[in-house]
Design a protein around this motif. Structure first.
Motif, mmCIF file in Angstrom:
data_model
loop_
_atom_site.group_PDB
_atom_site.id
_atom_site.type_symbol
_atom_site.label_atom_id
_atom_site.label_comp_id
_atom_site.label_asym_id
_atom_site.label_seq_id
_atom_site.Cartn_x
_atom_site.Cartn_y
_atom_site.Cartn_z
ATOM 1 N N LEU A 15 -10.097 5.128 4.665
ATOM 2 C CA LEU A 15 -8.933 4.587 3.978
ATOM 3 C C LEU A 15 -8.584 5.446 2.776
ATOM 4 O O LEU A 15 -9.448 6.108 2.199
ATOM 5 N N ASP A 16 -7.323 5.410 2.383
ATOM 6 C CA ASP A 16 -6.860 6.187 1.234
ATOM 7 C C ASP A 16 -5.954 5.306 0.379
ATOM 8 O O ASP A 16 -5.552 4.203 0.777
ATOM 9 N N VAL A 75 0.341 1.463 6.055
ATOM 10 C CA VAL A 75 0.097 0.675 4.846
ATOM 11 C C VAL A 75 -0.574 -0.638 5.238
ATOM 12 O O VAL A 75 -0.066 -1.374 6.096
ATOM 13 N N ILE A 76 -1.717 -0.936 4.605
ATOM 14 C CA ILE A 76 -2.442 -2.171 4.941
ATOM 15 C C ILE A 76 -2.640 -3.078 3.729
ATOM 16 O O ILE A 76 -3.051 -4.232 3.890
ATOM 17 N N ALA A 77 -2.328 -2.591 2.541
ATOM 18 C CA ALA A 77 -2.471 -3.424 1.345
ATOM 19 C C ALA A 77 -1.650 -2.820 0.216
ATOM 20 O O ALA A 77 -1.376 -1.618 0.199
ATOM 21 N N CYS A 78 -1.256 -3.687 -0.723
ATOM 22 C CA CYS A 78 -0.483 -3.239 -1.884
ATOM 23 C C CYS A 78 -0.798 -4.154 -3.058
ATOM 24 O O CYS A 78 -0.999 -5.364 -2.879
ATOM 25 N N GLY A 102 -11.975 -8.918 4.112
ATOM 26 C CA GLY A 102 -13.425 -8.893 4.276
ATOM 27 C C GLY A 102 -14.037 -7.514 4.280
ATOM 28 O O GLY A 102 -15.238 -7.370 4.555
ATOM 29 N N HIS A 103 -13.247 -6.475 3.963
ATOM 30 C CA HIS A 103 -13.769 -5.114 3.910
ATOM 31 C C HIS A 103 -13.938 -4.620 2.471
ATOM 32 O O HIS A 103 -14.211 -3.440 2.246
ATOM 33 N N GLY A 104 -13.736 -5.504 1.501
ATOM 34 C CA GLY A 104 -13.903 -5.117 0.104
ATOM 35 C C GLY A 104 -12.665 -4.531 -0.534
ATOM 36 O O GLY A 104 -12.696 -4.154 -1.720
#
Length: 342
Positions: A15-16, A75-78, A102-104
């Motif tokens: 992830l980045d 994009v998976i989070a913001c 659940g991946h932190g």
């Protein structure tokens, strides 16, 4: 190591992270709506609303927001940070694709957001209490527990209330000495002045400049139409005694109309002006094809707004929990400022 490098080092492998650009608005809106569809069964925002916050006059998008992406660039989070003059009560808004919970990732983004918020502490008046607030759906106990473990405490509940219009609502006569009509574009500044006066009693109020009010309510509002705003006018003085500020579509739910604000100024309260304004607004929504109308309300409203909305037929359908983290404790008499543009 700078803040972005710290985030990248803390994320799971593959992830980045990067600041967003305006062209990311659609992807971020999709993530936010996937989250709310998973949690409460509805979409909750639009690309236009995302762009409204990203382009607000006080925001530095490259410094105040952060995305998490996969190796393919998805994009998976913001997370967005917002600060409000006098910088005592600020806000974080985090959205994550439910598949990636659940991946932190949430804690990594909250670490970044809280550090960004701490940079604002020095701007606040000396001795004032400085906090950062975020929200979770009332049914999402895992998010609430995560925030509690980070030191956040529940400070408020916000209810979304709704009415279903099964028939054309009646349009009651205004109280004696009051006229009701739709707004005109040239009245925006006068409506803002009335808004400042009437809303200051509510938790969630933040004073706006004329420029800011026009941005949030007119310029950035898709298809702004002043006839969705109803004004109660005092016949003797010509002053705006109260208002309903409507929006044809609640963001994320185009079949639902939205009342952004309804309020009556102190001098004119307890005369059934607010209930009359709502009835006029409901009829207008019905005539425009909307069979549902919603609004948001502080569950502990000092003006008893809940009771008013229940009397006109509205019922709570969703609840969010506002939780705050104290960044600097108070060392002087409290000054109050808050957020909450709907």
């Amino acid at each position: 190591m700078d803040a972005l490098a710290c985030v990248r080092a803390a994320l799971p492998a593959g992830l980045d992270a990067r600041p967003p650009v305006l062209s990311d608005a659609e992807a971020v809106t999709d993530v936010a709506n996937r989250q709310t569809l998973h949690d409460v069964g509805i979409a909750d925002t639009t690309v236009e609303r995302t762009l409204t916050w990203w382009q607000e006059p006080t925001r530095d998008l490259a410094r105040d927001s952060l995305l998490v992406t996969t190796g393919t660039g998805e994009v998976i989070a913001c997370i967005d940070y917002s600060e409000y003059d006098p910088f005592e009560e600020n806000e974080l808004d985090l959205a994550i694709d439910p598949v990636w919970r659940g991946h932190g990732i949430e804690d990594v983004l909250l670490d970044w957001g809280e550090e960004r918020a701490r940079e604002t502490v020095a701007k606040a008046p000396a001795g004032s209490r400085v906090t950062v607030e975020t929200r979770a759906w009332a049914g999402n106990t895992s998010d609430q527990e995560r925030l509690r473990q980070r030191g956040y405490e529940i400070v408020r509940y916000w209810d979304r209330m709704e009415i279903t219009l099964d028939a054309l609502p009646e349009r009651p006569a205004p109280p004696a000495g009051i006229s009701i009509r739709t707004a005109r574009t040239d009245e925006v500044d006068a409506i803002h002045a009335a808004w400042e006066d009437a809303q200051r009693d509510e938790f969630g109020f933040v004073s706006l400049s004329d420029e800011q009010f026009r941005y949030y309510f007119v310029t950035a509002e898709p298809d702004f139409d002043p006839v969705l705003w109803f004004l109660a006018i005092d016949d003797a003085s010509g002053e705006i005694a109260g208002y309903v500020l409507g929006r044809l579509e609640r963001p994320g739910e185009p079949d639902c109309g939205q009342v952004r604000y309804v309020a009556v100024r102190r001098v004119w309260r307890r005369r059934s002006i607010a209930s009359t304004l709502l009835a006029w607004s409901f009829r207008d929504f019905y005539e425009r094809g909307k069979r549902r109308v919603s609004l948001a309300v502080d569950s502990d409203s000092p003006t008893g707004a809940h009771r008013l909305y229940e009397r006109v037929g509205m019922r709570p359908v969703l609840r969010t929990v506002a939780m705050t983290l104290v960044l600097r404790p108070e060392d002087r008499p409290c000054r109050s400022a808050a957020k909450g543009l709907h």
